[in-house]
Write an enzyme that holds these catalytic residues in place. Structure first.
Site, PDB file in Angstrom:
ATOM      1  N   GLU A  90      18.316   1.994  -1.728  1.00  0.00           N
ATOM      2  CA  GLU A  90      18.564   2.003  -0.280  1.00  0.00           C
ATOM      3  C   GLU A  90      20.051   1.810   0.020  1.00  0.00           C
ATOM      4  OE1 GLU A  90      14.212   0.261   1.183  1.00  0.00           O
ATOM      5  OE2 GLU A  90      15.933  -1.077   0.987  1.00  0.00           O
ATOM      6  N   ASP A 136      17.777   1.643   4.456  1.00  0.00           N
ATOM      7  CA  ASP A 136      16.350   1.669   4.761  1.00  0.00           C
ATOM      8  C   ASP A 136      16.097   2.458   6.040  1.00  0.00           C
ATOM      9  OD1 ASP A 136      13.541   0.685   4.528  1.00  0.00           O
ATOM     10  OD2 ASP A 136      14.067  -0.413   6.339  1.00  0.00           O
TER      11      ASP A 136
END
Length: 227
Positions: free
Chosen positions: A121, A49
């Site tokens: 992610e 992320d």
């Protein structure tokens, strides 16, 4: 660690060949099947992320050198949010190689927006750890592609935009209700109604509750702004 033919094909779709195959295996392992000897992808998701965020921030600054922070922020949010990550994951069929527990498989986990977004992610983090930041940056820019240049000038998500609109009129925030849920667990359909204080409402249907909420909010906001 030798990877399966399916994961090898996935890496080809991803456009990155791992030196350490354990990293991609971990990135594709959901918590529902993890163990003390088989770690899940949550820590990688956390890192990915942040890597994605830095790449997107750099890309947006390069794409529009005159845009102010207040303009860039909603564009950034649109590009890194879970729905976009899940959309990219579907683009490379990440769901087909997710390692899931039986309960998640039976409930349609390979299609779930949250699992796909988290997995994307985690894969980004795996590329970063395996090949460094430049490898991760190139992979992200290739996969996100035209999404970066095409991101809307006002890229606020519809729920946020609707809430800001009604609060600017001194009204309470909108309310969202699931009015109908159809289909099996692995392929559900949610009908959601959004209502504002004036009594105006709109409905939308999607395979995920959040998607239906966003679609309903967008439909109602368009009516309010046109009115």
């Amino acid at each position: 660690m030798k990877i399966s033919a399916d994961v090898h094909a996935f890496c080809a779709r991803l456009g990155y060949e791992f030196s350490d195959s354990e990293l991609v295996t971990r990135a594709l392992t959901h918590g529902s099947i993890s163990s003390s000897t088989r770690p899940d992808n949550q820590r990688l998701e956390f890192l990915g992320d942040r890597v994605l965020g830095l790449v997107m921030a750099e890309a947006l600054l390069a794409d529009d050198k005159a845009a102010a922070e207040g303009v860039l922020a909603p564009r950034f949010n649109a590009l890194v949010r879970k729905e976009t990550c899940a959309d990219v994951a579907r683009q490379i069929d990440l769901g087909s190689v997710l390692r899931l527990g039986k309960s998640e498989m039976l409930s349609g986990g390979r299609r779930k927006e949250a699992l796909l977004g988290d997995g994307m992610e985690a894969v980004i983090a795996a590329v970063y750890l395996d090949g460094g930041f430049e490898a991760a940056r190139q992979t992200i820019l290739r996969l996100w592609g035209k999404r970066i240049a095409d991101v809307e000038v006002d890229a606020r998500d519809p729920k946020t935009a609707l809430q800001e609109y009604v609060q600017a009129r001194g009204e309470a925030p909108p309310s969202y209700d699931v009015v109908q849920r159809d289909g099996p667990d692995h392929a559900p359909k949610f009908r959601v109604r959004v209502t504002i204080a004036s009594g105006q409402s709109e409905e939308a249907v999607a395979s995920a509750k959040r998607q239906a909420e966003q679609a309903a909010a967008k439909a109602l906001l368009e009516i309010l702004e046109d009115g």
